[in-house]
Design a protein around this motif. Sequence first.
Motif, PDB file in Angstrom:
ATOM      1  N   UNK A 192      50.890 -73.074 -38.613  1.00  0.00           N
ATOM      2  CA  UNK A 192      51.426 -72.644 -37.321  1.00  0.00           C
ATOM      3  C   UNK A 192      52.878 -73.083 -37.132  1.00  0.00           C
ATOM      4  N   UNK A 193      53.552 -73.482 -38.204  1.00  0.00           N
ATOM      5  CA  UNK A 193      54.920 -73.995 -38.090  1.00  0.00           C
ATOM      6  C   UNK A 193      55.921 -72.864 -37.890  1.00  0.00           C
ATOM      7  N   UNK A 194      57.151 -73.244 -37.565  1.00  0.00           N
ATOM      8  CA  UNK A 194      58.219 -72.255 -37.404  1.00  0.00           C
ATOM      9  C   UNK A 194      58.475 -71.520 -38.716  1.00  0.00           C
ATOM     10  N   UNK A 195      58.413 -72.246 -39.827  1.00  0.00           N
ATOM     11  CA  UNK A 195      58.619 -71.610 -41.125  1.00  0.00           C
ATOM     12  C   UNK A 195      57.544 -70.557 -41.386  1.00  0.00           C
ATOM     13  N   UNK A 196      56.295 -70.884 -41.057  1.00  0.00           N
ATOM     14  CA  UNK A 196      55.205 -69.927 -41.242  1.00  0.00           C
ATOM     15  C   UNK A 196      55.451 -68.677 -40.404  1.00  0.00           C
ATOM     16  N   UNK A 197      55.902 -68.859 -39.172  1.00  0.00           N
ATOM     17  CA  UNK A 197      56.165 -67.720 -38.293  1.00  0.00           C
ATOM     18  C   UNK A 197      57.278 -66.836 -38.850  1.00  0.00           C
ATOM     19  N   UNK A 198      58.317 -67.464 -39.401  1.00  0.00           N
ATOM     20  CA  UNK A 198      59.428 -66.694 -39.974  1.00  0.00           C
ATOM     21  C   UNK A 198      58.945 -65.856 -41.157  1.00  0.00           C
ATOM     22  N   UNK A 199      58.111 -66.443 -42.003  1.00  0.00           N
ATOM     23  CA  UNK A 199      57.611 -65.715 -43.167  1.00  0.00           C
ATOM     24  C   UNK A 199      56.660 -64.590 -42.757  1.00  0.00           C
ATOM     25  N   UNK A 200      55.873 -64.824 -41.703  1.00  0.00           N
ATOM     26  CA  UNK A 200      55.003 -63.766 -41.193  1.00  0.00           C
ATOM     27  C   UNK A 200      55.845 -62.617 -40.652  1.00  0.00           C
ATOM     28  N   UNK A 201      56.927 -62.933 -39.942  1.00  0.00           N
ATOM     29  CA  UNK A 201      57.819 -61.888 -39.435  1.00  0.00           C
ATOM     30  C   UNK A 201      58.440 -61.092 -40.584  1.00  0.00           C
ATOM     31  N   UNK A 202      58.747 -61.773 -41.682  1.00  0.00           N
ATOM     32  CA  UNK A 202      59.274 -61.093 -42.857  1.00  0.00           C
ATOM     33  C   UNK A 202      58.258 -60.091 -43.392  1.00  0.00           C
ATOM     34  N   UNK A 203      57.012 -60.510 -43.486  1.00  0.00           N
ATOM     35  CA  UNK A 203      55.957 -59.620 -43.972  1.00  0.00           C
ATOM     36  C   UNK A 203      55.751 -58.440 -43.024  1.00  0.00           C
ATOM     37  N   UNK A 204      55.749 -58.707 -41.721  1.00  0.00           N
ATOM     38  CA  UNK A 204      55.605 -57.617 -40.757  1.00  0.00           C
ATOM     39  C   UNK A 204      56.733 -56.601 -40.912  1.00  0.00           C
ATOM     40  N   UNK A 205      57.948 -57.102 -41.208  1.00  0.00           N
ATOM     41  CA  UNK A 205      59.080 -56.191 -41.429  1.00  0.00           C
ATOM     42  C   UNK A 205      58.857 -55.335 -42.668  1.00  0.00           C
ATOM     43  N   UNK A 206      58.304 -55.934 -43.737  1.00  0.00           N
ATOM     44  CA  UNK A 206      57.984 -55.170 -44.944  1.00  0.00           C
ATOM     45  C   UNK A 206      57.000 -54.050 -44.613  1.00  0.00           C
ATOM     46  N   UNK A 207      56.017 -54.342 -43.782  1.00  0.00           N
ATOM     47  CA  UNK A 207      54.994 -53.345 -43.468  1.00  0.00           C
ATOM     48  C   UNK A 207      55.544 -52.172 -42.666  1.00  0.00           C
ATOM     49  N   UNK A 208      56.690 -52.335 -42.026  1.00  0.00           N
ATOM     50  CA  UNK A 208      57.295 -51.187 -41.348  1.00  0.00           C
ATOM     51  C   UNK A 208      57.848 -50.181 -42.355  1.00  0.00           C
ATOM     52  N   UNK A 209      57.992 -50.587 -43.623  1.00  0.00           N
ATOM     53  CA  UNK A 209      58.497 -49.684 -44.667  1.00  0.00           C
ATOM     54  C   UNK A 209      57.368 -49.035 -45.458  1.00  0.00           C
ATOM     55  N   UNK A 210      56.124 -49.409 -45.185  1.00  0.00           N
ATOM     56  CA  UNK A 210      54.981 -48.880 -45.934  1.00  0.00           C
ATOM     57  C   UNK A 210      54.851 -47.385 -45.702  1.00  0.00           C
ATOM     58  N   UNK A 211      54.701 -46.646 -46.796  1.00  0.00           N
ATOM     59  CA  UNK A 211      54.476 -45.202 -46.726  1.00  0.00           C
ATOM     60  C   UNK A 211      53.438 -44.797 -47.762  1.00  0.00           C
ATOM     61  N   UNK A 212      52.619 -43.833 -47.415  1.00  0.00           N
ATOM     62  CA  UNK A 212      51.695 -43.249 -48.390  1.00  0.00           C
ATOM     63  C   UNK A 212      52.491 -42.325 -49.315  1.00  0.00           C
ATOM     64  N   UNK A 213      52.090 -42.256 -50.567  1.00  0.00           N
ATOM     65  CA  UNK A 213      52.744 -41.331 -51.500  1.00  0.00           C
ATOM     66  C   UNK A 213      51.712 -40.323 -52.007  1.00  0.00           C
ATOM     67  N   UNK A 214      52.202 -39.154 -52.360  1.00  0.00           N
ATOM     68  CA  UNK A 214      51.322 -38.046 -52.743  1.00  0.00           C
ATOM     69  C   UNK A 214      51.816 -37.450 -54.066  1.00  0.00           C
ATOM     70  N   UNK A 215      50.877 -37.084 -54.915  1.00  0.00           N
ATOM     71  CA  UNK A 215      51.249 -36.519 -56.203  1.00  0.00           C
ATOM     72  C   UNK A 215      51.619 -35.051 -56.045  1.00  0.00           C
TER      73      UNK A 215
END
Length: 215
Positions: A192-215
């Motif tokens: 629950x530390x500040x560092x943990x929160x920062x890393x979670x925010x980083x991951x949440x930002x990555x998930x905003x770039x998630x896209x499905x791909x199609x063949x």
Amino acid sequence: MSSTTETTSGETTAEAPTGYTLVPPPGWDMIPLREGTSEAIKRIVDGSVQELPAEIPRDDLTKARLELIKRLKKVARQAREARAMDLHLPVERIDGVALPASFIISEPLAAPALGMDAGMVLSSLRPDASQSEEVTIDGAAGFRVDGVAQPDSAREVEHPSRRVEYILQIPNSATPKWLTVSFSTIADGRPDSEMAEILVELFDAVMTTFRWSYS
């Protein structure tokens, strides 16, 4: 690293996605776990060794290389045991320290039949989920689950970790299936530390770039 990564995501209909893409954080790399694992580990290790100071003795370089290979193989094995397809992890150090974080893309999970309410679906997929919220990622309905995983000696996990999962319904699957993207960090030893929160925010930002791909 700004390039995207892609992998298959299970049995689908013709209209269903055949994989995914996302933009990982700078300094991260991906290890595929279905095939090409050894080659990816070698690439990461080669890059890491090249960044070490030139004056380091050859014997020490060899030891560092073998230790890194051993660590990455262990992490890859644990991810594979968790039914992961891909492992994403930081490979560049910040102020000489590697970030204690990673996330995996898991094999699709069979899910309850369509028509069940959100609470029933989530309780079926993650019966131990505590904090959760409904999300939509690239048109796919799903859940974001936030919690803490305790040490597990059976899996050689020595420290508690902050865990965040995105559980996304695969669009247009012939049978209901869900893709899970799971983030984990021990941060500075306190989930629950500040560092943990920062890393979670980083991951949440990555998930905003998630896209499905199609063949």
